[in-house]
Design a protein around this motif. Structure first.
Motif, mmCIF file in Angstrom:
data_model
loop_
_atom_site.group_PDB
_atom_site.id
_atom_site.type_symbol
_atom_site.label_atom_id
_atom_site.label_comp_id
_atom_site.label_asym_id
_atom_site.label_seq_id
_atom_site.Cartn_x
_atom_site.Cartn_y
_atom_site.Cartn_z
ATOM 1 N N GLY A 9 0.792 -1.217 0.000
ATOM 2 C CA GLY A 9 0.000 0.000 0.000
ATOM 3 C C GLY A 9 0.825 1.268 0.000
ATOM 4 O O GLY A 9 2.052 1.255 0.052
ATOM 5 N N ILE A 10 0.097 2.372 -0.061
ATOM 6 C CA ILE A 10 0.699 3.696 -0.022
ATOM 7 C C ILE A 10 1.113 4.006 1.406
ATOM 8 O O ILE A 10 0.368 3.748 2.352
ATOM 9 N N ALA A 11 2.307 4.543 1.572
ATOM 10 C CA ALA A 11 2.803 4.954 2.886
ATOM 11 C C ALA A 11 2.837 6.476 2.961
ATOM 12 O O ALA A 11 3.346 7.138 2.060
ATOM 13 N N ALA A 12 2.283 7.017 4.034
ATOM 14 C CA ALA A 12 2.293 8.468 4.234
ATOM 15 C C ALA A 12 3.434 8.857 5.166
ATOM 16 O O ALA A 12 3.590 8.258 6.233
ATOM 17 N N PRO A 13 4.248 9.840 4.792
ATOM 18 C CA PRO A 13 5.352 10.277 5.657
ATOM 19 C C PRO A 13 4.871 11.295 6.693
ATOM 20 O O PRO A 13 4.281 12.316 6.355
ATOM 21 N N MET A 14 5.132 11.009 7.965
ATOM 22 C CA MET A 14 4.807 11.947 9.051
ATOM 23 C C MET A 14 6.038 12.059 9.946
ATOM 24 O O MET A 14 6.114 11.408 10.992
ATOM 25 N N PRO A 15 7.025 12.850 9.557
ATOM 26 C CA PRO A 15 8.302 12.900 10.269
ATOM 27 C C PRO A 15 8.265 13.723 11.553
ATOM 28 O O PRO A 15 9.230 14.413 11.882
ATOM 29 N N LEU A 16 7.176 13.636 12.295
ATOM 30 C CA LEU A 16 7.054 14.335 13.567
ATOM 31 C C LEU A 16 7.401 13.374 14.694
ATOM 32 O O LEU A 16 7.024 12.200 14.648
ATOM 33 N N VAL A 17 8.075 13.868 15.722
ATOM 34 C CA VAL A 17 8.348 13.044 16.895
ATOM 35 C C VAL A 17 7.272 13.304 17.949
ATOM 36 O O VAL A 17 6.602 14.345 17.934
ATOM 37 N N ASN A 18 7.084 12.336 18.839
ATOM 38 C CA ASN A 18 6.145 12.469 19.953
ATOM 39 C C ASN A 18 4.712 12.761 19.496
ATOM 40 O O ASN A 18 4.026 13.612 20.082
ATOM 41 N N ILE A 19 4.266 12.087 18.453
ATOM 42 C CA ILE A 19 2.858 12.202 18.055
ATOM 43 C C ILE A 19 2.047 11.473 19.117
ATOM 44 O O ILE A 19 2.098 10.249 19.233
ATOM 45 N N ASP A 20 1.295 12.243 19.921
ATOM 46 C CA ASP A 20 0.581 11.625 21.036
ATOM 47 C C ASP A 20 -0.846 11.253 20.655
ATOM 48 O O ASP A 20 -1.331 11.585 19.574
ATOM 49 N N PRO A 122 15.352 0.613 13.302
ATOM 50 C CA PRO A 122 16.399 1.601 13.566
ATOM 51 C C PRO A 122 16.187 2.875 12.741
ATOM 52 O O PRO A 122 15.502 2.861 11.711
ATOM 53 N N GLN A 123 16.814 3.957 13.189
ATOM 54 C CA GLN A 123 16.603 5.249 12.551
ATOM 55 C C GLN A 123 16.974 5.242 11.073
ATOM 56 O O GLN A 123 16.268 5.835 10.252
ATOM 57 N N ASP A 124 18.068 4.568 10.705
ATOM 58 C CA ASP A 124 18.465 4.585 9.294
ATOM 59 C C ASP A 124 17.437 3.895 8.411
ATOM 60 O O ASP A 124 17.184 4.323 7.277
ATOM 61 N N ALA A 125 16.815 2.837 8.925
ATOM 62 C CA ALA A 125 15.777 2.148 8.162
ATOM 63 C C ALA A 125 14.535 3.021 8.031
ATOM 64 O O ALA A 125 13.934 3.123 6.946
ATOM 65 N N VAL A 126 14.138 3.672 9.127
ATOM 66 C CA VAL A 126 12.974 4.564 9.083
ATOM 67 C C VAL A 126 13.238 5.731 8.133
ATOM 68 O O VAL A 126 12.350 6.137 7.370
ATOM 69 N N ASP A 127 14.458 6.244 8.126
ATOM 70 C CA ASP A 127 14.797 7.333 7.203
ATOM 71 C C ASP A 127 14.640 6.892 5.746
ATOM 72 O O ASP A 127 14.108 7.644 4.910
ATOM 73 N N ALA A 128 15.084 5.686 5.437
ATOM 74 C CA ALA A 128 14.960 5.170 4.072
ATOM 75 C C ALA A 128 13.492 4.983 3.696
ATOM 76 O O ALA A 128 13.077 5.307 2.566
ATOM 77 N N LEU A 129 12.698 4.481 4.621
ATOM 78 C CA LEU A 129 11.271 4.291 4.365
ATOM 79 C C LEU A 129 10.546 5.634 4.257
ATOM 80 O O LEU A 129 9.623 5.783 3.451
ATOM 81 N N MET A 130 10.973 6.603 5.055
ATOM 82 C CA MET A 130 10.389 7.943 4.973
ATOM 83 C C MET A 130 10.659 8.544 3.594
ATOM 84 O O MET A 130 9.758 9.138 2.972
ATOM 85 N N ASP A 132 11.136 6.935 0.853
ATOM 86 C CA ASP A 132 10.324 6.209 -0.115
ATOM 87 C C ASP A 132 8.870 6.686 -0.057
ATOM 88 O O ASP A 132 8.218 6.848 -1.087
ATOM 89 N N ALA A 133 8.374 6.922 1.162
ATOM 90 C CA ALA A 133 6.992 7.390 1.318
ATOM 91 C C ALA A 133 6.790 8.752 0.662
ATOM 92 O O ALA A 133 5.707 9.041 0.139
ATOM 93 N N ARG A 134 7.816 9.560 0.648
ATOM 94 C CA ARG A 134 7.702 10.894 0.059
ATOM 95 C C ARG A 134 7.536 10.855 -1.461
ATOM 96 O O ARG A 134 7.225 11.870 -2.083
ATOM 97 N N LYS A 135 7.720 9.703 -2.056
ATOM 98 C CA LYS A 135 7.545 9.578 -3.509
ATOM 99 C C LYS A 135 6.079 9.642 -3.909
ATOM 100 O O LYS A 135 5.763 9.825 -5.088
ATOM 101 N N GLY A 136 5.168 9.450 -2.948
ATOM 102 C CA GLY A 136 3.742 9.572 -3.246
ATOM 103 C C GLY A 136 3.068 8.274 -3.628
ATOM 104 O O GLY A 136 3.574 7.174 -3.383
ATOM 105 N N ALA A 137 1.915 8.413 -4.259
ATOM 106 C CA ALA A 137 1.045 7.261 -4.520
ATOM 107 C C ALA A 137 1.633 6.240 -5.475
ATOM 108 O O ALA A 137 1.188 5.090 -5.512
ATOM 109 N N ASN A 138 2.610 6.632 -6.271
ATOM 110 C CA ASN A 138 3.214 5.682 -7.206
ATOM 111 C C ASN A 138 4.202 4.738 -6.527
ATOM 112 O O ASN A 138 4.660 3.765 -7.124
#
Length: 201
Positions: A9-20, A122-130, A132-138
């Motif tokens: 599926g499509i992944a949405a990037p939300m690079p905010l910390v402490n989303i409560d 780990p942070q490096d993996a999340v950064d890579a996935l983030m 990728d998510a920024r590429k959008g619906a494609n």
């Protein structure tokens, strides 16, 4: 509870910390005990202005991410008060997987009870996935629970850990009630025996 096996599926990037949890579903929407109908108020204060109009800059209001099923977020996702409405709102919107470096314990546990897979990487993996998510619906990510991997749209793969019991429950769509019903035959047999042995109870 729906089974979770492989999610593409499509992944949405939300690079905010402490989303409560109050950001996920604000307190004014906690009056209901229904698990449905909360998706429209997911991230309400970030998603709408005071007149109820959508804020176009918010990621889930953008056309590419309206059908997102995966969130890639900053650390300590789901902190704050222990409201089960938070995973209810995510699920009702269509989110089945949240990826972060860390989660608040109660939110993390509530996700599994509601068919959402929280993945800590780990942070490096999340950064890579983030990225990728920024590429959008494609760009479609693949979350493979059986093999415990998350793959980007270009094939980069990351393994994740999960408790075997929780994995079993998600793969088979078993919440607490479902786990109990797996023992329905034994429960029925016990009740029949007790009815014979203690008819006055």
């Amino acid at each position: 509870m729906d089974k979770f096996t492989t999610l593409t599926g499509i992944a949405a990037p939300m690079p905010l910390v402490n989303i409560d949890t109050d950001m996920i579903i604000p307190k004014q929407f906690l009056k209901t005990i229904k698990r449905t109908g909360l998706g429209v108020n997911l991230f309400d204060e970030m998603r709408y202005d005071r007149d109820g109009n959508e804020l176009p800059e918010f990621v889930l209001n953008q056309p590419a991410y309206r059908d997102a099923e995966i969130l890639v977020a900053g650390e300590n996702f789901g902190c704050g008060s222990s409201r089960e409405h938070a995973p209810w709102a995510l699920l009702d919107f269509g989110i089945r997987c949240v990826i972060s470096t860390s989660f608040a314990d109660i939110f993390f546990n509530n996700c599994f009870k509601n068919g959402i897979l929280p993945i800590a990487l780990p942070q490096d993996a999340v950064d890579a996935l983030m990225d990728d998510a920024r590429k959008g619906a494609n760009a479609r990510m693949i979350v493979d629970l059986e093999n415990q991997t998350v793959s980007t749209s270009d094939g980069q793969s990351f393994g994740f850990e999960i408790d075997p019991f929780r994995k079993h429950c998600l793969l088979n769509g078993l919440d607490d009630i479902g786990l109990t019903m797996e023992k329905a035959e034994s429960i029925g047999s016990f009740e029949a025996q007790m009815e014979q042995a203690r008819p006055w109870v």
